[in-house]
Design an enzyme around this catalytic site. Structure first.
Site: not given
Length: 1794
Positions: A562, A697, A740, A1350, A1539
């Site tokens: 970290c 921190h 963090h 089709h 169509d």
């Protein structure tokens, strides 16, 4: 006061009353300044001596001494405690006194003034040892050297005394210090001694433990002995018991004890260790004994230390004797003079001595000199004595942080507003619905859905960083953003590599923290490719930065969990302090994609299940993960100040340690954290109470918050000494806002701290959601420390600096701390800026970015109307890296600049005509003008502004004067009036100016390719080219001018410039009887139509009249003589004689010779006779230029710089070549700096980047580096989504379970599900944007039925109406998500494109997935769509899309207005067709006949057969349509309805007798738009009308608009539906189940991609069946511009690659941007392969494109070489890409050899 005639230097035995820690901190700080070199040497030597002495101690004693880098940090601990207390106290007192003395001399810059005849040294106890160092010195340097020996003796004495004394009486068990000496006042020495003797006798006290007198004077007596014995003595004796007595701070043993120590003891202390100085070193100054009051008798160092040791261990101190000794010294001096006492503050003893002097010598003047007060002084900016002593400056920063914080300003807005960026995991990372299990029962699933994520993590400007799309996609996004933020931080820092010594590329390093490999392990691993290693391995994150920017300094990728980001910053700082680099770029990287890490951290109980990091909250339950990318630029402070940088904050110290003593590896440890803080404070020499802000921190874990709150409060706000109320310590924790960031957490904290410095405010802490955690120390408020719970002002105190600390801790136990302070206060130098015009340049690597950069700058100028143009010019020119696409202008004010910028943006040509600068800089030719341009002040502004130019002029002027000629400076600086001047002054000043100008151009970084001089200008040209020296040139020019004045008559001859050719002049003069006999000479052939002639004044006047009578322009030249005519004959012999001795050399730069009409490279062509001829013969400037062209020295790109007072030669060059690029150095009646600004801009735009740093150097301190907008990236999304659930599936393997094939039926319920849209796999909805990914199975019954409705060649083929319904479905869904209140959504499906049609698989029970990705942006009212095939096994997307489109959300009223204007035309055509049918001139088709004709290509299912009857004439038709009543599924708009109303166009092309349907069939590659005014209705009746026509710009392509009508109203339209003619023999190839997969594979390998972004694809054998976009459905997708392919001939596959006629592949030739097919031979095939493998379009492979620019590196070169061999049978080496660096050179090689 007069100079002292005598002085005493007093070395006391006690520390000054000042704060001792503060004194040593200040000593330490000053020692880092090179003004205190000797102080630094002394402290270093003393530290080394102490380390050596400690190392020689027994182990148990060594362990008592804390680690110290400098002795100055030892007072930070309680050094008086323990068995080494005496040793430490003695050594530190010696160090302090000698350090203060040395520092005083250096601070005040005082000469060594301790004259032996005037000076005496005195002191008490340990002080005498310090005095010994001065006594043995004859200079301050000696004190620094000898002082270390005094420290050694002091320490050894203390060790020995303590050792002996503890054998006499053990220390207290509780560590309480007890005094070994008491001072008694009011009793005489004799009386005290009598009481002590009686006590020792009565108690039978042994001799070695007796109580005795160690010091005495008239008023006091010191009683010494073991503490318990002293106490007993005082109790035994009533006289002592009731006397006035005080314990002295003597805690470590007995000295001055003759009964205890012998000479052997003294030898052990003094001589048992090797002295650091020769023992024979002579004593230089008298040092008084504290026992006798007389100087020690020793003559050498060895003797002196033995005498001192003897006195300290066995002698009694008699202060009266000391006083008497000093008074004796005073008495010997002038009784009425001045006497000075030098000391370390005052003490009681010293006050007594001074009082005695005043009493005995009342008339004596007195002076005091304190050796301590200097240490509190401010001596200006530190001048570091070494790299390690430097403070560091952070000068640039950039970031990509959650919540849209994509730059520091946005980050600050987030903090200032107290925003929380918490969100759930976005779908583009992984699917929470499958990977989130709060119960923890699902293996490998996350137990928390929360995180903090950056925007657009996949977006990247690959072209800018010379990466191909394929490489960019495989490269970890955090690596990409490391590049981006590094560049942006460098931009803020104004860092231009190589601009200054500290920015040399070989002295720049990179340090980045990274703690995970999500992209490599998850996303990119789904299709491991060529760039898997360089794209994913951590070292390449910063290695890529070094490589791209060509930094060859250190490159480190650091993983400390970290704390990686801040640890990388600390490592970068260490590199600066070690001298390994001069500039560093450091940061932290974290992009979250892998659910495995979520699972691991969750199972390890690191993560909160409830949301954000709740720092210091009682409900803190873990941290919340976050993305983050941050970069900072750091230099040494002195370098930053020298470079004129903006300093964000200063780094005083940075350290990392490890929590080795923690209860577990992941548990924090307060002791380790505190030790690290103290190390940083010691390193910087800072008082912890001076720190006023700590960025914690602060993860929001119970253990972490408890430990950090303890460590911070104990060190920075201890109970004692307590902070004052005005010293409040503020705390903050950025993780409460943005989570963090793991490896990026530390850099995010640092960026916040930097912003706190910039904004003078501490943003409020938002981490406490309920109440403060009870584990936090309860007395923080009493200690004046706490979180800033509201936005708190943090002003900088006047004249002081604020201190801040940033913490970052690693889960593995690492602790990193950085100490910051304010930047030095900068006062901008304010002087009159003589530059009235300033250059402004902007650049980019793409047209789009350049335009955006200009727009950003304009916006910034609008927001900052008071911006200083000079600062802007400096920032953009000198403090920016420059790229290939460029804009430039010279502006006199901000308003003019804004106007120019807007004009450029508004110009339609600006973008279309913009071209990148050439890879090879154009050549530059300097043209040196003759004397005709002379005027006073012709270099005035350059002379005043540029010291380099001024120096050149002055040096040349000095040469000229030494040659006996007048000074030319008044002409150049304009200090003489402009008017007639002597030829000597005129000609010399021109030549001096030109030589200086040429050198100035070189100084500005312009590399000269050739020179050419016109007449007098040749002398300057020869000097610049190195043919002759500058002195020779001035000598020849001056002497030639003298000869001309002496031997030629001024005004007798003249010169005439004629705008005509030499032949025309001759013809006109010879053709006229009045002028035929007039004599003249051609002097100069300047251009083909510009000639200068000369002769007698009378002749020239007559010729001029004749020429002007014929309308020929003539100009009389203002010169006193007719050069290059017979008037020069009298000087020729003498000139040649003068030039003969001169050394003529080969030119270092080619010389274009107007005399020879050629280019001179050799040393033999130019000589004395050449100068003779050049003076007499004509100047043929035209011939010189043409010769340069013939030699290839100049071309169309050459820049011609006129070097002279006025651009005369520039005009001549333009007269020869009207397209030539010419610029000026000076121009009459124009400020030199304005001329220079314009010329520099022209050079810059041509690709000759000037050395802008030199141009701005004279006034750099007056300019400020502006914080301008960052570069505008031309970004593309290179995101590889994680597909499927395989991180979960792998957990099943241990149970022997296998993942079932992809089945949508197994999937969870979806919020959107229709017959075609089956499953939402990802969805993100924000304020104005939304993203949706859906997964569909073409084998789903509804979908499959639509496909088989089709059929082509007996295969079910997807019609574009299917994609239209999906588009409308997704479009309306997303639009309503963003605009829920909308009533109707009207959509225009536009820009529909397709590469591959979709053919239904014949295998029953199979899965045939596809993925549709949609992104809607309300700001543009549009939604982009991309369709992909997907793997049946994993659901992973194919490498390239098979269709794309855009849905635009529009106003239907606008459609109605448009169609109403057209309806009468459409209805008129329908009426005409019906009339033709009635007349038998058009065909009238019934439904069965129409669909029978259609069956020629496509067989429609009944539901698709909506046309009831058709009238057809050639390529025009109208149809009556009735929609079937059934919807047959769940649709937005049923495909069979779409169509029915639109596939009339397909019938026209495939059923009309105007089409060749025997040899060809016609398929649509798409349309431009599809709009329906209202939803189609079941059973509704409509009419369709279309007229198709051939496209002239594209062979074999037809297009037309299909209008859909209800009654007389147009209610829909298919715009620009296109049909391509395809050979019928290809029908089986494209539309058969067996060939579908093969055709797909072949086309994927050869056809260009519809997009430059290629996604990972599963193996080709597993790809779903798809074919090229050759469909008959009326609403399909047009090919992209790069794929307008015409498949009208059999494949052009080489015979060697054809397996059989039935298996030959169709190779679709790509086209250029002009529509011309790319060469289908070897070259074309190679380009196709290169385009496919790099992910680029073929159009991008232009002849001038370099492989570096295209991102084709050595790795890709190997791949391409192998592909050429395997696919094309061409054997080439990968090195060919280096030998032929551009596409053009490569193709030329292929054409030649392949």
């Amino acid at each position: 006061m007069a100079t002292p005639r005598g002085q005493t230097v007093w070395f006391g035995n006690e520390f000054p009353n000042d704060d001792l820690k503060d004194l040593f901190r200040r000593l330490h700080q000053h020692s880092k300044d090179r003004r205190f070199r000797l102080l630094s040497v002394f402290l270093d030597e003393s530290t080394a001596i102490l380390k050596e002495e400690v190392a020689n101690l027994p182990q148990q004693l060594q362990e008592l001494v804390p680690h110290f880098d400098t002795a100055c940090t030892l007072p930070e601990v309680d050094f008086r405690q323990g068995p080494l207390g005496a040793a430490m106290e003695s050594a530190l007192l010696t160090i302090l006194e000698l350090g203060m003395l040395i520092g005083n001399y250096e601070a005040e810059d005082i000469e060594w003034d301790l004259d032996p005849s005037q000076t005496i040294l005195a002191g008490l106890s340990i002080g005498i040892i310090a005095g010994a160092a001065v006594a043995l010195s004859s200079s301050l340097a000696d004190v620094a050297k000898v002082g270390a020996e005094s420290v050694r003796v002091s320490f050894r004495l203390g060790v020995y005394v303590a050792d002996i004394s503890t054998k006499l009486e053990a220390p207290q068990s509780d560590g309480t210090l007890q005094s070994w000496a008491h001072v008694v006042t009011g009793m005489s020495h004799e009386a005290v001694q009598e009481e002590l003797s009686q006590f020792n006798a009565v108690t039978q006290n042994p001799e070695i433990t007796k109580v005795f007198v160690s010091a005495a004077d008239k008023t006091s007596v010191s009683v010494t002995g073991p503490p318990s014995r002293i106490k007993a003595a005082f109790q035994h004796s009533p006289s002592l018991r009731y006397s006035k007595s005080l314990p002295l701070p003597v805690y470590d043993g007995l000295c001055h004890a003759p009964h205890l120590y012998s000479q052997d003891d003294i030898e052990i202390v003094i001589n048992s260790a090797k002295s650091v100085i020769p023992t024979s070193r002579p004593v230089r100054l008298p040092l008084i004994s504290s026992q006798t009051g007389k100087p020690f008798e020793a003559k050498t160092a060895g003797e002196l230390f033995l005498e001192i040791g003897t006195e300290l261990l066995t002698g009694t101190i008699y202060l009266d004797n000391v006083t008497a000794g000093i008074l004796e010294h005073v008495k010997l001096k002038e009784p009425t003079g001045n006497y000075q006492i030098i000391s370390f503050r005052m003490s009681q003893v010293l006050n007594g001595i001074q009082a005695a002097i005043e009493t005995d010598f009342p008339a004596l003047g007195r002076a005091r000199r304190d050796l301590v007060s200097w240490v509190h002084g401010d001596y200006g900016a530190r001048r570091p004595s070494s790299y390690a002593a430097s403070k560091l400056a952070i000068v640039g920063m950039a970031c990509r942080l959650p919540g849209g914080a994509n730059d520091p300003e946005l980050f600050w807005e987030l903090l200032e507003q107290g925003r929380d960026t918490l969100t759930t995991v976005p779908p583009d990372r992984f699917d929470l619905n499958t990977h989130y299990d709060p119960t923890g029962k699902t293996e490998n699933a996350t137990q928390t859905p929360f995180g903090n994520f950056i925007d657009r993590p996949g977006y990247f400007d690959a072209g800018f960083f010379n990466m191909s799309p394929r490489e960019a996609e495989q490269t970890d996004p955090m690596h990409r953003l490391a590049l981006v933020t590094a560049y942006e931080a460098m931009e803020m820092a104004g860092l231009v590599p190589g601009r200054t010594p500290s920015t040399r590329p070989n002295r720049i390093g990179t340090f980045y923290g990274q703690a995970s490999d999500d992209w490599r392990e998850l996303n990119a691993s789904q299709n491991i490719s060529t760039y898997a290693v360089p794209g994913g391995e951590r070292a390449f994150a910063n290695g890529r930065i070094n490589y791209f920017f060509k930094f060859s300094g250190p490159s480190y990728n650091i993983d400390t969990a970290c704390s990686s980001g801040l640890a990388a910053v600390q490592a970068a700082c260490s590199a600066l302090w070690a001298g390994e680099a001069d500039t560093v770029i450091a940061g932290g990287l974290n992009i979250i994609t892998d659910p495995d890490n979520y699972a691991g951290l969750g199972n390890g109980h690191f993560l909160s299940k409830t949301g954000q990091c709740k720092v210091w909250d009682k409900d803190a339950d873990g941290y919340c993960r976050a993305d983050g990318i941050g970069s900072v630029v750091i230099k040494r402070l002195e370098d930053a100040e020298a470079d004129n940088d903006n300093i964000l904050a200063v780094v005083l110290g940075a350290r990392t340690n490890h929590s080795a003593e923690a209860v577990s590896i992941t548990h924090p440890h307060a002791g380790a954290q505190k030790a690290n803080y103290r190390q940083v404070l010691h390193q910087a020499g800072v008082n912890p109470l001076d720190v006023s802000y700590v960025e914690l921190h602060g993860t929001g874990t119970q253990a972490g918050d408890a430990v950090e709150s303890e460590s911070v409060s104990d060190v920075f706000a201890p109970s004692m000494p307590r902070r004052r109320p005005d010293q409040r310590l503020y705390l903050g924790a950025v993780k409460s806002n943005i989570g963090h960031g793991e490896a990026a957490a530390g850099i995010a904290s640092l960026l916040k701290a930097l912003l706190v410095y910039q904004k003078n405010m501490i943003p409020k802490h938002i981490g406490i959601k309920t109440e403060i955690n009870p584990i936090i120390p309860k007395d923080l408020d009493r200690r004046h420390v706490g979180l800033a719970m509201s936005n708190t002002p943090w002003p900088r105190p006047a004249g002081k600096k604020r201190l801040a600390v940033v913490n970052s801790f690693g889960a593995h136990g690492g602790n990193t701390t950085v100490l910051l302070e304010d930047a030095p206060e900068r006062v901008k130098v304010s002087t009159q800026d003589d530059r009235t015009t300033h250059p402004v340049v902007i650049s980019a690597k793409s047209k789009k970015s350049l335009q955006a950069n200009i727009e950003k700058l304009l916006s910034w100028l609008d927001q900052n109307p008071d911006a200083d143009l000079a600062d802007l010019s400096y920032t953009l020119c000198a403090r920016r890296m420059h790229h290939s696409m460029r804009f430039g202008a010279a502006a006199s004010d901000i308003a003019a600049l804004q106007k120019t910028l807007r004009s450029w943006l508004d110009s339609p040509k600006a973008s279309t005509e913009l071209r990148a600068i050439p890879n090879d800089a154009p050549s530059v030719v300097l043209t040196f003008t003759g004397q005709g341009a002379y005027y006073s002040g012709m270099g005035r502004e350059l002379f005043a502004e540029f010291s380099y130019f001024r120096t050149q002029v002055l040096q040349l002027d000095q040469i000229a004067q030494r040659l006996g000629f007048p000074s030319v400076v008044p002409v150049i600086d304009g200090s003489i009036d402009d008017g007639p001047a002597s030829p000597i002054l005129t000609q010399l000043s021109v030549v001096v100016l030109e030589i200086a100008l040429a050198r100035f151009w070189s100084h500005l970084g312009i590399r000269i390719s050739a020179v050419v001089g016109h007449s007098l200008g040749e002398y300057a040209a020869f000097a610049v080219a190195g043919v002759i020296s500058a002195a020779d040139a001035l000598y020849l020019v001056g002497r030639r001018a003298q000869l001309t004045e002496e031997r030629c008559t001024q005004g007798s001859h003249s010169m005439l410039s004629v705008r005509a050719s030499e032949d025309d002049i001759e013809e006109l003069i010879a053709g006229s009887p009045d002028t035929a006999e007039i004599a003249y000479e051609v002097c100069c052939r300047n251009t083909p139509q510009d000639t200068v002639i000369g002769g007698t004044k009378e002749s020239i006047d007559r010729i001029r009249q004749a020429l002007e009578a014929n309308s020929i322009k003539c100009t009389q030249l203002d010169v006193p003589f007719a050069f290059h005519t017979a008037q020069m004959d009298p000087i020729l012999d003498s000139l040649e004689t003068l030039a003969t001795p001169i050394a003529f050399k080969a030119p270092s730069i080619p010389v274009l010779s107007p005399l020879l009409g050629s280019v001179v490279f050799d040393r033999k062509s130019i000589h004395a006779q050449y100068l003779r001829r050049a003076t007499r013969e004509a100047v043929d400037f035209v011939a010189a230029i043409e010769a340069a062209q013939d030699f290839g020295l100049v071309d169309a790109k050459t820049i011609w710089i006129d070097v002279g007072p006025h651009p005369i030669c520039a005009g001549l060059v333009r007269g020869i070549d009207s397209s030539a690029s010419v610029i000026s150095s000076c121009r009459r009646n124009e400020d030199n700096l304005a001329t220079m600004s314009k010329s520099l801009v022209t050079l810059h735009l041509a690709g000759l980047t000037p050395c802008w740093a030199e141009y701005f150097r004279p006034r750099e301190r007056e300019y400020s580096l502006l914080k301008l907008p960052t570069y505008s990236w031309n970004e593309t999304d290179y995101w590889i989504p994680y597909i499927g659930t395989w991180t979960l599936d792998k957990a099943l393997l241990k149970y022997g379970e296998k993942k079932a094939p992809l089945s949508l039926a197994m999937s969870r319920p979806s919020a959107l599900r229709t017959s075609l849209v089956h499953q939402i796999t990802a969805e993100t909805v924000e304020a104005t944007t939304a993203t949706l990914h859906v997964l569909s199975d073409m084998q789903h019954p509804d979908f499959l039925e639509a496909l088989h409705g089709h059929r082509m060649n007996n295969c079910g083929v997807a019609t574009s109406s299917i994609w239209s319904d999906m588009a409308f479905t997704v479009g309306e869904y997303l639009y309503r998500r963003l605009v829920p209140q909308v009533k109707d959504v009207h959509m225009n499906l536009s820009d529909f494109e397709v590469l591959h049609a979709q053919v239904a698989l014949e295998k029953k029970g199979s899965v045939q997935p596809l993925v549709l990705k949609a992104h809607l942006d309300l700001s543009t009212s549009s939604m982009s769509l991309t369709w992909f095939n997907a793997s049946a096994e994993t659901g992973e997307c194919a490498a390239e899309s098979f269709a794309t489109g855009v849905v635009r959300f529009e106003d239907p009223a606008a459609w109605t207005r448009e169609w109403d204007r057209l309806s009468h035309l459409v209805l008129g055509r329908i009426e005409a067709l019906e009339q033709r049918a009635a007349e038998g001139k058009a065909s009238k088709l019934s439904k069965p006949l129409a669909y029978a004709l259609f069956k020629n290509v496509v067989d429609y299912a009944d539901r698709y057969r909506g046309m009831d009857q058709v009238v057809l004439h050639e390529h025009e038709a109208v149809a009556e349509v009735t929609l079937v009543a059934e919807r047959h599924g769940t649709w937005h708009t049923p495909p069979h309805w779409i169509d029915s109303v639109s596939h009339l166009a397909g019938l026209v092309m495939n059923g009309s007798d105007a089409s060749n349907t025997r040899d060809y069939f016609y398929v649509t590659p798409g349309c431009s738009s599809f709009r329906l005014l209202n939803p189609l209705k079941a059973g509704g009746k409509y009419r369709s009308y279309v007229r198709m026509f051939p496209l002239l710009e594209e062979a074999n392509m037809y297009a037309g608009d299909v209008y859909i009508l209800q009654g007389e109203q147009i209610v829909g339209m298919v715009g620009q539906i296109r049909f391509r003619r395809v050979p019928r023999l290809l029908m089986d190839r494209f539309f058969s189940p067996a060939a579908a997969s093969h055709a797909e594979k072949q086309l994927q390998e050869t056809a260009p991609s519809a997009t430059s972004v290629k996604k990972s694809t599963p193996p080709a054998a597993e790809a779903p069946a798809s074919v090229p976009a050759l469909l008959s459905n009326p609403v399909a997708i047009p090919f992209p511009a790069a794929s307008k392919s015409e498949v009208s001939t059999p494949p052009l596959t080489p015979p060697s690659q054809q397996e059989s006629p039935g298996e030959s592949a169709v190779i679709t030739p790509a086209t250029s941007d002009r529509g011309d097919p790319v060469d289908a031979g070897v070259v074309g095939q190679c380009l196709q392969v290169m385009a496919r493998e790099t992910g680029l379009e073929v159009d991008a492979l232009t002849p001038d494109a370099s492989f570096v620019q295209l991102g084709i590196d050595s790795l890709m070169s190997l791949v391409l070489s192998e592909k050429f061999r395997a696919e094309l049978g061409i054997e080439i080496k990968s090195s060919l890409f280096l030998e032929c660096p551009t596409i053009g050179e490569m193709t030329a090689w292929l054409e030649e050899y392949c």
